[in-house]
Design a protein around this motif. Structure first.
Motif, mmCIF file in Angstrom:
data_model
loop_
_atom_site.group_PDB
_atom_site.id
_atom_site.type_symbol
_atom_site.label_atom_id
_atom_site.label_comp_id
_atom_site.label_asym_id
_atom_site.label_seq_id
_atom_site.Cartn_x
_atom_site.Cartn_y
_atom_site.Cartn_z
ATOM 1 N N ALA A 35 31.419 37.580 31.593
ATOM 2 C CA ALA A 35 31.686 38.016 32.969
ATOM 3 C C ALA A 35 32.572 36.996 33.677
ATOM 4 O O ALA A 35 33.504 37.354 34.395
ATOM 5 C CB ALA A 35 30.378 38.200 33.731
ATOM 6 N N ASP A 36 32.298 35.730 33.425
ATOM 7 C CA ASP A 36 33.084 34.666 34.062
ATOM 8 C C ASP A 36 34.560 34.761 33.677
ATOM 9 O O ASP A 36 35.452 34.590 34.500
ATOM 10 C CB ASP A 36 32.524 33.303 33.648
ATOM 11 N N ARG A 37 34.789 35.056 32.409
ATOM 12 C CA ARG A 37 36.170 35.193 31.916
ATOM 13 C C ARG A 37 36.876 36.350 32.623
ATOM 14 O O ARG A 37 38.024 36.240 33.045
ATOM 15 C CB ARG A 37 36.106 35.432 30.407
ATOM 16 N N VAL A 38 36.161 37.475 32.725
ATOM 17 C CA VAL A 38 36.729 38.659 33.364
ATOM 18 C C VAL A 38 37.023 38.399 34.841
ATOM 19 O O VAL A 38 38.063 38.810 35.365
ATOM 20 C CB VAL A 38 35.755 39.854 33.188
ATOM 21 N N ILE A 39 36.109 37.695 35.520
ATOM 22 C CA ILE A 39 36.306 37.385 36.943
ATOM 23 C C ILE A 39 37.586 36.563 37.115
ATOM 24 O O ILE A 39 38.380 36.810 38.027
ATOM 25 C CB ILE A 39 35.083 36.635 37.510
ATOM 26 N N GLY A 40 37.801 35.602 36.217
ATOM 27 C CA GLY A 40 39.019 34.799 36.270
ATOM 28 C C GLY A 40 40.263 35.670 36.151
ATOM 29 O O GLY A 40 41.233 35.506 36.903
#
Lengths: 277, 132
Positions: free
Chosen positions: A159-164
Protein backbone atom coordinates in the motif's frame (compact mmCIF):
# COMPACT_ATOMS: atom_id res chain seq x y z
CA UNK A 1 -29.51 7.37 -16.07
CA UNK A 2 -30.12 10.68 -17.72
CA UNK A 3 -27.54 12.66 -19.60
CA UNK A 4 -27.86 15.86 -17.57
CA UNK A 5 -25.21 16.20 -14.90
CA UNK A 6 -25.06 19.04 -12.42
CA UNK A 7 -21.73 18.52 -10.66
CA UNK A 8 -18.71 16.77 -12.18
CA UNK A 9 -18.56 13.08 -11.29
CA UNK A 10 -16.28 11.85 -8.54
CA UNK A 11 -13.81 9.48 -10.21
CA UNK A 12 -12.34 7.24 -7.52
CA UNK A 13 -9.65 4.61 -8.00
CA UNK A 14 -9.86 1.66 -5.62
CA UNK A 15 -6.43 0.12 -5.31
CA UNK A 16 -4.12 -1.75 -2.92
CA UNK A 17 -0.95 -2.93 -4.60
CA UNK A 18 -1.20 -6.41 -3.10
CA UNK A 19 -3.85 -8.74 -4.44
CA UNK A 20 -6.55 -10.36 -2.34
CA UNK A 21 -6.99 -7.63 0.25
CA UNK A 22 -10.56 -6.76 -0.77
CA UNK A 23 -10.48 -4.21 -3.62
CA UNK A 24 -13.19 -5.81 -5.70
CA UNK A 25 -15.41 -6.54 -2.68
CA UNK A 26 -15.10 -2.91 -1.61
CA UNK A 27 -15.88 -1.67 -5.14
CA UNK A 28 -19.00 -3.85 -5.40
CA UNK A 29 -20.33 -2.97 -1.95
CA UNK A 30 -19.48 0.72 -2.20
CA UNK A 31 -21.07 0.87 -5.65
CA UNK A 32 -24.33 -0.62 -4.36
CA UNK A 33 -24.28 1.53 -1.21
CA UNK A 34 -23.78 4.76 -3.20
CA UNK A 35 -26.50 3.76 -5.67
CA UNK A 36 -28.91 3.12 -2.79
CA UNK A 37 -28.18 6.62 -1.52
CA UNK A 38 -29.45 7.92 -4.86
CA UNK A 39 -26.10 8.46 -6.58
CA UNK A 40 -25.83 7.41 -10.20
CA UNK A 41 -22.86 5.10 -9.95
CA UNK A 42 -20.75 3.25 -12.52
CA UNK A 43 -18.26 0.62 -11.43
CA UNK A 44 -15.48 0.02 -13.93
CA UNK A 45 -13.51 -3.20 -13.83
CA UNK A 46 -10.06 -2.07 -14.96
CA UNK A 47 -8.67 -5.57 -14.61
CA UNK A 48 -9.58 -7.20 -17.89
CA UNK A 49 -7.08 -10.03 -17.60
CA UNK A 50 -8.61 -11.39 -14.41
CA UNK A 51 -11.94 -9.67 -14.07
CA UNK A 52 -14.13 -10.50 -11.10
CA UNK A 53 -16.32 -7.52 -10.38
CA UNK A 54 -19.08 -8.97 -12.57
CA UNK A 55 -19.06 -12.12 -10.44
CA UNK A 56 -19.32 -10.28 -7.12
CA UNK A 57 -22.23 -8.22 -8.45
CA UNK A 58 -24.00 -11.27 -9.91
CA UNK A 59 -23.79 -9.80 -13.41
CA UNK A 60 -21.45 -12.36 -14.98
CA UNK A 61 -24.06 -13.65 -17.43
CA UNK A 62 -25.17 -10.27 -18.67
CA UNK A 63 -21.97 -8.88 -20.15
CA UNK A 64 -22.14 -8.56 -23.93
CA UNK A 65 -19.89 -5.62 -24.72
CA UNK A 66 -16.93 -4.00 -22.97
CA UNK A 67 -15.14 -0.66 -23.03
CA UNK A 68 -13.08 -2.07 -25.87
CA UNK A 69 -16.09 -2.19 -28.21
CA UNK A 70 -17.22 1.27 -27.11
CA UNK A 71 -13.79 2.69 -27.93
CA UNK A 72 -13.78 0.91 -31.28
CA UNK A 73 -17.27 2.36 -31.88
CA UNK A 74 -18.77 -1.03 -32.61
CA UNK A 75 -21.37 -0.36 -29.90
CA UNK A 76 -22.80 2.55 -27.97
CA UNK A 77 -21.85 3.21 -24.34
CA UNK A 78 -25.46 2.46 -23.25
CA UNK A 79 -25.17 -1.01 -24.72
CA UNK A 80 -21.98 -1.79 -22.83
CA UNK A 81 -23.19 -0.54 -19.45
CA UNK A 82 -24.73 -3.46 -17.55
CA UNK A 83 -27.46 -2.10 -15.31
CA UNK A 84 -28.00 -3.87 -11.98
CA UNK A 85 -31.52 -5.32 -11.82
CA UNK A 86 -32.27 -4.63 -8.17
CA UNK A 87 -30.35 -1.37 -8.02
CA UNK A 88 -30.90 0.53 -11.28
CA UNK A 89 -28.69 3.43 -10.15
CA UNK A 90 -25.71 1.11 -10.51
CA UNK A 91 -24.11 0.00 -13.76
CA UNK A 92 -21.04 -2.11 -14.47
CA UNK A 93 -18.61 -1.54 -17.30
CA UNK A 94 -15.90 -4.13 -17.89
CA UNK A 95 -12.75 -2.68 -19.45
CA UNK A 96 -12.26 -5.66 -21.70
CA UNK A 97 -12.21 -9.42 -21.81
CA UNK A 98 -9.36 -11.86 -21.27
CA UNK A 99 -9.31 -12.88 -24.95
CA UNK A 100 -8.63 -9.33 -26.03
CA UNK A 101 -5.67 -9.00 -28.35
CA UNK A 102 -4.92 -5.34 -27.87
CA UNK A 103 -4.31 -3.91 -24.45
CA UNK A 104 -5.85 -0.64 -23.45
CA UNK A 105 -3.61 2.41 -23.07
CA UNK A 106 -3.82 5.10 -20.39
CA UNK A 107 -5.38 7.38 -23.04
CA UNK A 108 -8.08 4.77 -23.77
CA UNK A 109 -8.91 4.62 -20.08
CA UNK A 110 -9.12 8.40 -19.85
CA UNK A 111 -11.45 8.50 -22.86
CA UNK A 112 -13.81 5.81 -21.61
CA UNK A 113 -13.91 7.22 -18.07
CA UNK A 114 -14.66 10.71 -19.41
CA UNK A 115 -17.59 9.26 -21.39
CA UNK A 116 -18.92 7.39 -18.37
CA UNK A 117 -18.44 10.40 -16.07
CA UNK A 118 -20.82 12.46 -18.20
CA UNK A 119 -23.73 10.38 -17.03
CA UNK A 120 -22.72 9.50 -13.47
CA UNK A 121 -22.24 11.02 -10.04
CA UNK A 122 -19.65 8.43 -9.02
CA UNK A 123 -17.26 6.36 -11.11
CA UNK A 124 -15.46 3.68 -9.12
CA UNK A 125 -12.45 2.12 -10.86
CA UNK A 126 -11.55 -1.34 -9.60
CA UNK A 127 -7.77 -1.37 -10.06
CA UNK A 128 -5.80 -4.53 -10.87
CA UNK A 129 -3.24 -5.71 -8.31
CA UNK A 130 0.36 -4.73 -8.85
CA UNK A 131 1.97 -1.47 -9.94
CA UNK A 132 2.54 -2.27 -13.60
CA UNK A 133 0.58 -1.33 -16.74
CA UNK A 134 -2.83 -2.26 -15.33
CA UNK A 135 -2.32 0.05 -12.39
CA UNK A 136 -0.92 2.83 -14.57
CA UNK A 137 -3.90 2.63 -16.94
CA UNK A 138 -6.40 2.74 -14.12
CA UNK A 139 -4.59 5.51 -12.24
CA UNK A 140 -4.36 7.67 -15.39
CA UNK A 141 -8.13 8.07 -15.43
CA UNK A 142 -8.70 8.69 -11.71
CA UNK A 143 -8.99 11.97 -9.84
CA UNK A 144 -9.01 10.60 -6.29
CA UNK A 145 -8.27 7.24 -4.72
CA UNK A 146 -9.12 4.88 -1.92
CA UNK A 147 -6.26 2.62 -0.88
CA UNK A 148 -7.45 -0.54 0.84
CA UNK A 149 -5.16 -2.62 2.99
CA UNK A 150 -5.26 -5.22 5.75
CA UNK A 151 -3.31 -5.06 9.03
CA UNK A 152 -0.54 -7.30 7.66
CA UNK A 153 3.05 -6.33 6.93
CA UNK A 154 2.99 -7.34 3.25
CA UNK A 155 -0.26 -5.53 2.48
CA UNK A 156 0.85 -2.34 4.28
CA UNK A 157 4.20 -2.35 2.52
CA UNK A 158 2.55 -2.67 -0.90
CA UNK A 159 0.00 0.00 0.00
CA UNK A 160 2.86 2.35 0.84
CA UNK A 161 4.37 1.83 -2.60
CA UNK A 162 1.05 2.54 -4.30
CA UNK A 163 0.50 5.69 -2.21
CA UNK A 164 3.90 6.97 -3.36
CA UNK A 165 2.95 6.38 -7.01
CA UNK A 166 -0.45 8.07 -6.58
CA UNK A 167 1.28 11.10 -5.04
CA UNK A 168 3.65 11.48 -7.97
CA UNK A 169 0.68 11.25 -10.35
CA UNK A 170 -1.21 14.01 -8.55
CA UNK A 171 -4.16 11.81 -7.59
CA UNK A 172 -5.78 13.46 -4.56
CA UNK A 173 -7.26 13.07 -2.06
CA UNK A 174 -6.10 9.55 -1.22
CA UNK A 175 -7.99 7.93 1.64
CA UNK A 176 -7.52 4.65 3.47
CA UNK A 177 -9.78 1.68 4.17
CA UNK A 178 -8.50 -0.87 6.67
CA UNK A 179 -10.02 -4.26 5.90
CA UNK A 180 -10.25 -7.56 7.77
CA UNK A 181 -9.74 -6.04 11.17
CA UNK A 182 -9.75 -8.57 14.01
CA UNK A 183 -10.59 -6.56 17.14
CA UNK A 184 -9.49 -9.25 19.58
CA UNK A 185 -6.08 -9.74 18.01
CA UNK A 186 -5.63 -5.97 17.85
CA UNK A 187 -6.60 -5.59 21.51
CA UNK A 188 -3.97 -8.15 22.48
CA UNK A 189 -1.45 -6.46 20.18
CA UNK A 190 -1.00 -9.58 18.08
CA UNK A 191 -1.96 -7.61 14.99
CA UNK A 192 -1.00 -4.17 13.68
CA UNK A 193 -3.36 -1.69 15.31
CA UNK A 194 -5.51 0.87 13.52
CA UNK A 195 -3.25 3.69 14.73
CA UNK A 196 -0.13 1.77 13.68
CA UNK A 197 -1.36 1.51 10.08
CA UNK A 198 -2.58 5.11 9.83
CA UNK A 199 0.69 6.38 11.38
CA UNK A 200 2.80 4.41 8.93
CA UNK A 201 0.81 5.26 5.81
CA UNK A 202 -0.10 8.81 6.92
CA UNK A 203 -3.50 8.76 5.21
CA UNK A 204 -6.91 9.77 6.54
CA UNK A 205 -9.04 6.74 7.36
CA UNK A 206 -12.37 6.58 5.53
CA UNK A 207 -13.41 3.14 6.75
CA UNK A 208 -12.73 0.18 9.01
CA UNK A 209 -14.13 -3.19 8.01
CA UNK A 210 -13.99 -6.02 10.53
CA UNK A 211 -13.37 -9.58 9.42
CA UNK A 212 -16.82 -10.92 8.63
CA UNK A 213 -17.83 -14.37 7.34
CA UNK A 214 -20.88 -12.82 5.69
CA UNK A 215 -18.55 -11.35 3.06
CA UNK A 216 -17.78 -14.87 1.82
CA UNK A 217 -21.46 -15.84 1.87
CA UNK A 218 -22.42 -12.76 -0.16
CA UNK A 219 -19.63 -13.42 -2.65
CA UNK A 220 -20.90 -16.97 -3.14
CA UNK A 221 -24.35 -15.60 -3.94
CA UNK A 222 -23.23 -12.71 -6.12
CA UNK A 223 -25.20 -10.32 -3.92
CA UNK A 224 -23.10 -7.64 -2.22
CA UNK A 225 -23.84 -7.24 1.49
CA UNK A 226 -25.02 -3.67 1.01
CA UNK A 227 -27.73 -4.82 -1.42
CA UNK A 228 -30.29 -6.25 0.98
CA UNK A 229 -29.73 -4.06 4.00
CA UNK A 230 -27.98 -6.95 5.71
CA UNK A 231 -27.13 -5.84 9.25
CA UNK A 232 -23.75 -7.59 9.36
CA UNK A 233 -20.77 -5.58 10.66
CA UNK A 234 -19.09 -5.47 7.24
CA UNK A 235 -22.30 -4.28 5.53
CA UNK A 236 -22.57 -1.45 8.05
CA UNK A 237 -18.92 -0.55 7.48
CA UNK A 238 -19.34 -0.36 3.69
CA UNK A 239 -22.47 1.78 4.06
CA UNK A 240 -20.59 4.13 6.36
CA UNK A 241 -17.76 4.49 3.84
CA UNK A 242 -20.30 5.49 1.18
CA UNK A 243 -21.82 8.10 3.50
CA UNK A 244 -18.42 9.50 4.51
CA UNK A 245 -17.49 9.83 0.83
CA UNK A 246 -20.59 11.99 0.37
CA UNK A 247 -19.41 14.24 3.15
CA UNK A 248 -21.44 12.93 6.08
CA UNK A 249 -19.66 13.08 9.40
CA UNK A 250 -19.79 9.57 10.79
CA UNK A 251 -17.26 8.92 13.54
CA UNK A 252 -14.85 6.04 13.12
CA UNK A 253 -14.59 3.74 16.10
CA UNK A 254 -11.54 1.61 16.67
CA UNK A 255 -13.21 -1.77 17.18
CA UNK A 256 -10.38 -2.99 19.39
CA UNK A 257 -11.13 -0.16 21.83
CA UNK A 258 -14.86 0.13 21.34
CA UNK A 259 -16.04 -2.52 23.78
CA UNK A 260 -18.57 -0.80 25.95
CA UNK A 261 -19.56 -1.60 29.52
CA UNK A 262 -17.42 -1.85 32.63
CA UNK A 263 -16.96 -5.58 32.45
CA UNK A 264 -16.02 -5.52 28.80
CA UNK A 265 -13.59 -2.68 29.38
CA UNK A 266 -12.05 -4.51 32.31
CA UNK A 267 -11.67 -7.65 30.22
CA UNK A 268 -10.15 -5.56 27.47
CA UNK A 269 -7.63 -4.14 29.91
CA UNK A 270 -6.71 -7.60 31.18
CA UNK A 271 -6.44 -8.86 27.64
CA UNK A 272 -4.19 -5.98 26.69
CA UNK A 273 -1.83 -6.33 29.64
CA UNK A 274 -1.60 -10.11 29.57
CA UNK A 275 -2.23 -10.88 25.93
CA UNK A 276 -4.46 -13.69 27.14
CA UNK A 277 -7.70 -14.98 25.46
CA UNK B 1 -1.02 -17.51 21.58
CA UNK B 2 0.55 -20.59 23.11
CA UNK B 3 1.22 -20.93 26.80
CA UNK B 4 4.93 -20.66 26.07
CA UNK B 5 4.43 -17.34 24.27
CA UNK B 6 2.29 -16.13 27.13
CA UNK B 7 4.95 -16.92 29.72
CA UNK B 8 7.61 -15.32 27.56
CA UNK B 9 5.52 -12.19 27.39
CA UNK B 10 4.81 -12.14 31.13
CA UNK B 11 8.54 -12.33 31.71
CA UNK B 12 9.04 -9.49 29.27
CA UNK B 13 11.22 -11.61 27.03
CA UNK B 14 9.07 -11.33 23.94
CA UNK B 15 7.30 -8.39 22.34
CA UNK B 16 3.76 -8.87 21.05
CA UNK B 17 3.89 -9.71 17.35
CA UNK B 18 1.88 -6.60 16.43
CA UNK B 19 4.64 -4.41 17.86
CA UNK B 20 7.27 -6.41 15.99
CA UNK B 21 5.25 -5.99 12.79
CA UNK B 22 5.21 -2.21 13.23
CA UNK B 23 8.94 -1.99 13.91
CA UNK B 24 9.83 -4.21 10.96
CA UNK B 25 7.54 -2.24 8.66
CA UNK B 26 8.97 1.12 9.69
CA UNK B 27 12.45 -0.11 8.91
CA UNK B 28 11.65 -1.71 5.58
CA UNK B 29 9.58 1.28 4.46
CA UNK B 30 12.37 3.70 5.32
CA UNK B 31 14.55 1.70 2.95
CA UNK B 32 11.83 1.31 0.29
CA UNK B 33 11.06 5.02 0.29
CA UNK B 34 14.67 6.15 0.09
CA UNK B 35 15.80 3.44 -2.33
CA UNK B 36 18.81 2.71 -0.12
CA UNK B 37 19.58 -0.92 0.48
CA UNK B 38 21.15 -2.05 3.77
CA UNK B 39 24.57 -2.46 2.09
CA UNK B 40 24.62 1.11 0.82
CA UNK B 41 23.40 2.35 4.16
CA UNK B 42 26.23 0.51 5.90
CA UNK B 43 28.77 2.02 3.51
CA UNK B 44 27.35 5.48 4.07
CA UNK B 45 27.41 4.91 7.84
CA UNK B 46 31.09 3.98 7.74
CA UNK B 47 31.98 7.01 5.64
CA UNK B 48 30.02 9.39 7.85
CA UNK B 49 31.77 8.00 10.94
CA UNK B 50 35.14 8.41 9.22
CA UNK B 51 34.52 12.06 8.47
CA UNK B 52 33.15 12.83 11.92
CA UNK B 53 36.08 11.07 13.54
CA UNK B 54 38.49 13.48 11.90
CA UNK B 55 36.99 16.27 13.96
CA UNK B 56 35.88 14.68 17.19
CA UNK B 57 36.51 11.47 19.06
CA UNK B 58 33.31 9.51 19.01
CA UNK B 59 32.16 6.38 20.69
CA UNK B 60 31.95 3.99 17.75
CA UNK B 61 30.23 1.32 19.82
CA UNK B 62 27.42 3.68 20.83
CA UNK B 63 27.20 5.45 17.49
CA UNK B 64 24.11 4.94 15.40
CA UNK B 65 23.25 6.07 11.88
CA UNK B 66 19.86 4.99 10.67
CA UNK B 67 16.89 5.89 8.54
CA UNK B 68 13.74 6.90 10.36
CA UNK B 69 10.41 7.68 8.86
CA UNK B 70 7.44 9.61 10.10
CA UNK B 71 4.46 11.05 8.21
CA UNK B 72 5.92 9.76 4.93
CA UNK B 73 9.08 11.83 5.42
CA UNK B 74 12.27 9.83 5.72
CA UNK B 75 15.20 11.25 7.66
CA UNK B 76 18.77 10.12 8.11
CA UNK B 77 19.36 10.27 11.83
CA UNK B 78 22.85 10.06 13.29
CA UNK B 79 23.33 9.77 17.01
CA UNK B 80 27.06 9.95 17.73
CA UNK B 81 28.11 10.38 21.37
CA UNK B 82 31.20 12.64 21.41
CA UNK B 83 33.97 11.74 23.82
CA UNK B 84 35.98 14.91 23.21
CA UNK B 85 37.04 17.25 20.47
CA UNK B 86 40.33 16.62 18.68
CA UNK B 87 43.25 18.95 19.59
CA UNK B 88 43.46 22.03 17.37
CA UNK B 89 46.43 20.99 15.15
CA UNK B 90 44.61 17.79 14.25
CA UNK B 91 41.50 19.80 13.45
CA UNK B 92 43.40 22.12 11.10
CA UNK B 93 44.91 19.12 9.38
CA UNK B 94 41.50 17.55 9.02
CA UNK B 95 40.04 20.76 7.61
CA UNK B 96 42.90 21.02 5.14
CA UNK B 97 42.25 17.44 4.10
CA UNK B 98 38.71 18.32 3.05
CA UNK B 99 39.78 21.61 1.45
CA UNK B 100 38.52 24.05 4.06
CA UNK B 101 40.38 27.23 4.98
CA UNK B 102 39.41 27.34 8.63
CA UNK B 103 38.94 24.82 11.37
CA UNK B 104 35.25 24.35 12.04
CA UNK B 105 33.60 24.94 15.39
CA UNK B 106 34.75 22.07 17.59
CA UNK B 107 31.42 22.07 19.41
CA UNK B 108 29.73 20.16 16.68
CA UNK B 109 26.09 19.19 17.20
CA UNK B 110 25.73 15.72 18.60
CA UNK B 111 22.73 14.75 16.59
CA UNK B 112 22.11 15.46 12.96
CA UNK B 113 18.75 14.91 11.32
CA UNK B 114 18.94 15.42 7.59
CA UNK B 115 15.71 14.99 5.62
CA UNK B 116 16.45 13.12 2.43
CA UNK B 117 15.70 15.33 -0.53
CA UNK B 118 14.42 14.18 -3.88
CA UNK B 119 12.36 11.32 -2.56
CA UNK B 120 10.12 10.32 -5.45
CA UNK B 121 7.00 9.75 -3.35
CA UNK B 122 7.10 13.30 -2.04
CA UNK B 123 7.22 15.01 -5.41
CA UNK B 124 4.06 17.12 -5.66
CA UNK B 125 4.40 17.79 -9.37
CA UNK B 126 2.12 15.58 -11.48
CA UNK B 127 4.27 16.20 -14.52
CA UNK B 128 7.35 14.78 -12.82
CA UNK B 129 9.19 12.01 -14.58
CA UNK B 130 7.94 8.53 -13.88
CA UNK B 131 10.04 7.15 -11.06
CA UNK B 132 9.74 3.55 -12.24
Amino acid sequence: MDAVTSAPARIILICSGKGGVGKTTLTANLGIALARLGERTVVLDADFGLRNLDLLLGLENRIVYTAQEVLAETCRLEQALVKHKQEPNLALLPAGNPRMLEWLTPEDMQRIVAMVAERADYVLIDCPAGIEDGFKNAAAAAREAIVITTPEVSAVRDADRVIGLLNTRGVAPVQLVLNRVRPRMMASQEMLGVDDVTDILALPLVGLVVEDEQVIVSTNRGEPLTLNGNGSPAAKAYQNIARRLRGEDIPLEDPSKARKGLRARLMNKIRKTTGLF
Amino acid sequence: MTLFDFIQRLLGRQKPSGTMAKERLQLVLAHDRSDLNPELLEQMRREILEVVQRYVEIDIEEGDVSLETEDRVTALVANLPIKRARPLPALVAAAAAVGMAQAPDPEAPQELAVPLAGEPTEDPSPTAADPD
